[in-house]
Design an enzyme around this catalytic site. Sequence first.
Site, PDB file in Angstrom:
ATOM      1  N   LEU A   1       0.857  -1.172   0.000  1.00  0.00           N
ATOM      2  CA  LEU A   1       0.000   0.000   0.000  1.00  0.00           C
ATOM      3  C   LEU A   1       0.899   1.230   0.000  1.00  0.00           C
ATOM      4  O   LEU A   1       2.008   1.202   0.536  1.00  0.00           O
ATOM      5  CB  LEU A   1      -0.891   0.033   1.243  1.00  0.00           C
ATOM      6  CG  LEU A   1      -1.892  -1.109   1.436  1.00  0.00           C
ATOM      7  CD1 LEU A   1      -2.596  -0.953   2.784  1.00  0.00           C
ATOM      8  CD2 LEU A   1      -2.914  -1.141   0.319  1.00  0.00           C
ATOM      9  N   ASP A   2       0.401   2.325  -0.573  1.00  0.00           N
ATOM     10  CA  ASP A   2       1.143   3.575  -0.470  1.00  0.00           C
ATOM     11  C   ASP A   2       1.279   3.955   0.998  1.00  0.00           C
ATOM     12  O   ASP A   2       0.449   3.582   1.833  1.00  0.00           O
ATOM     13  CB  ASP A   2       0.420   4.686  -1.224  1.00  0.00           C
ATOM     14  CG  ASP A   2       0.585   4.545  -2.727  1.00  0.00           C
ATOM     15  OD1 ASP A   2       1.503   3.825  -3.153  1.00  0.00           O
ATOM     16  OD2 ASP A   2      -0.211   5.143  -3.473  1.00  0.00           O
ATOM     17  N   ARG A   3       2.296   4.722   1.282  1.00  0.00           N
ATOM     18  CA  ARG A   3       2.609   5.072   2.675  1.00  0.00           C
ATOM     19  C   ARG A   3       1.430   5.732   3.393  1.00  0.00           C
ATOM     20  O   ARG A   3       1.142   5.426   4.554  1.00  0.00           O
ATOM     21  CB  ARG A   3       3.829   5.992   2.706  1.00  0.00           C
ATOM     22  CG  ARG A   3       4.248   6.440   4.078  1.00  0.00           C
ATOM     23  CD  ARG A   3       5.587   7.153   4.019  1.00  0.00           C
ATOM     24  NE  ARG A   3       5.556   8.257   3.068  1.00  0.00           N
ATOM     25  CZ  ARG A   3       5.117   9.485   3.363  1.00  0.00           C
ATOM     26  NH1 ARG A   3       4.660   9.740   4.579  1.00  0.00           N
ATOM     27  NH2 ARG A   3       5.123  10.444   2.466  1.00  0.00           N
TER      28      ARG A   3
ATOM     29  N   THR B   1      -1.727   5.474   2.636  1.00  0.00           N
ATOM     30  CA  THR B   1      -2.933   4.653   2.576  1.00  0.00           C
ATOM     31  C   THR B   1      -2.933   3.679   3.740  1.00  0.00           C
ATOM     32  O   THR B   1      -1.918   3.063   4.052  1.00  0.00           O
ATOM     33  CB  THR B   1      -3.001   3.887   1.248  1.00  0.00           C
ATOM     34  OG1 THR B   1      -2.948   4.802   0.159  1.00  0.00           O
ATOM     35  CG2 THR B   1      -4.276   3.061   1.156  1.00  0.00           C
TER      36      THR B   1
ATOM     37  N   ARG C   1      -6.826   6.834  -7.236  1.00  0.00           N
ATOM     38  CA  ARG C   1      -6.592   8.272  -7.070  1.00  0.00           C
ATOM     39  C   ARG C   1      -6.636   9.006  -8.414  1.00  0.00           C
ATOM     40  O   ARG C   1      -7.191  10.104  -8.516  1.00  0.00           O
ATOM     41  CB  ARG C   1      -5.254   8.489  -6.364  1.00  0.00           C
ATOM     42  CG  ARG C   1      -5.211   7.886  -4.969  1.00  0.00           C
ATOM     43  CD  ARG C   1      -3.788   7.702  -4.466  1.00  0.00           C
ATOM     44  NE  ARG C   1      -3.093   8.971  -4.292  1.00  0.00           N
ATOM     45  CZ  ARG C   1      -1.794   9.047  -3.979  1.00  0.00           C
ATOM     46  NH1 ARG C   1      -1.074   7.952  -3.827  1.00  0.00           N
ATOM     47  NH2 ARG C   1      -1.238  10.245  -3.834  1.00  0.00           N
TER      48      ARG C   1
END
Length: 600
Positions: free
Chosen positions: A270-272, A274, A370
């Site tokens: 996951l993105d940081r 998120t 996004r």
Amino acid sequence: MSVPANEAEAKMECDGVAQLPASSEPRLRHAQTQHGHYSTVDEENIVVLQRCYTPPPTEEDAGKEVVWFEEVIVSEIIMTEKEKTKLVSTEKRKADESEPVKDLKKAKLETKALKAKRPGFTDERYHETSYYIENGLRKVYPYYFTFTTFTKGRWVGEKILDVFAREFRAHPAEEYERCIKAGTLTVNYEKVPTDYRLKHNDLLANIVHRHEVPVTSQPITIVHMDDDIVVVNKPASIPVHPCGRYRHNTVVFILAKEYNLKNLRTIHRLDRLTSGLLLFGRSPKKARQMEHQIRNRQVQKEYICRVEGEFPDGIIECKEPIEVVSYKIGVCKVSPKGKECTTTFQKLGFNGSSSVVLCKPLTGRMHQIRVHLQYLGYPVVNDPLYNHDVFGPAKGRGGDIGGKSDEQLVKDLINIHNAENWLGIDGDSELSMFKPMKNDLDDVKGQILSDDDSESVSREASPCSESPRPVSLGSESPHENMCASMLVPNTLSAVSSAGISNSNSAVSAVGTNTILCSRMQSQKVTVATQTGHESPDLAFNPDKMTTDKHCYECKVRYRDPKPQDLVMYLHAWKYKGPGWEYETELPEWARVDWQDNEFE
């Protein structure tokens, strides 16, 4: 024709090698074996041992007639001039390539040896520093660390000082000159002069006094754990694995250092910023199996986000192709040249200024959710990248980025990032490879994956050491089971219902249950309670705080990030695959009536 053997010649022997007489007769070949007659075979290409055992001929063999025929020898191959030229050029090219191939093999062996020396996930690395909690943040005591990278093609032949002064602008050339002379900036782990010219395969190493960025102190909670897999609920602001300015403040390091959950293999990421579901394999086989399911789109994923404005009613499908503008800083846009992808959205509620939206990515492109929300004109409320004026007055709505070229967009993103000190960009930045600035871009080493995680990758085990595995939870977590039983019926009705009439009440119920479950989790269910390893003392210890007189960051006092800097309103809620399904409790911002001022 039949050729009688000359007995004298047949028995001619001397020490070691039989001497064959030269013959001007035509060469002969045996009709059955195709072997040449001993008297006509080329002397240079045959060796006859002194003692050769030949079984005596049988009566059946005696009756067979030995047939010999004259060998046809082509004295000259007839070729056209074009064919001759082609042959000569081919032979010349092969000769020219022989040396580079040898050099390449040598370089690969040297690279392998150098890579073996690079820092990895070992107990020694885990113990090089520790954590402390301050102002609701998990912080890391500064420590010494060696950044490494191999020489890039464009650097070959240039002086090492010139490369650092140009490529790594975190410090002036004088600082890099000092490091080279002091021997803390080396080539192949050896000290070199400042005018050393870089070669292919050179390994550059720079020892720095490293300061990591704080992350939230919220605990990592376990959703499920058994002998094959660990599923956790990742808080926002904590990267999954080491990248850029984060190493110890990452999920894999925290789990390994504090709770002995080692040898975890990343199935996806996951993105940081998120939050939500994060799956780790506890064996290579399980990691490959889960990765295969994700890559082959056998996994259904559901995300919850909060977007600006009132999102349209009904099921909204976006099928716009997405192109990666820059892997270096990790930014994408909708483009006809991009890869096909599909995301469906459904509004679950509206609080007067922002909407809670359910997102179902059917494909897994980088930043897919996004980027599609940006294109639709309803970006995630606090998305630091895709909800920014850098994409033009329309902020990328309908693909309108203000007429900027890709190069100009990337340039503007870097400039604005440096000015505003963003915390939200994930990318592969060379700027942070050696001595990162406080405002460097995040550096994700290896493949950059999407925030909805379909482009997964099984990475190497986080540590190198073996450790006993914690027991399976089973029914040992009654509070977690209670939360699940309370949450599932309401959330299912909110998400599965095609109509929107009951969405507000459903999400409101979800929010209420989420708060209750969250409180119960914080009181009882944490990684520590589920693994049998209690959290270490995280109180600040001044004796562990180190300083370096040459360290730039030791001389600068940074402000702590605010709570709103540490979260993006995007949460990985549910993953469902063949024979398995996991989900988390929802964050508080997912309540329909939640307001931004509640952060304050």
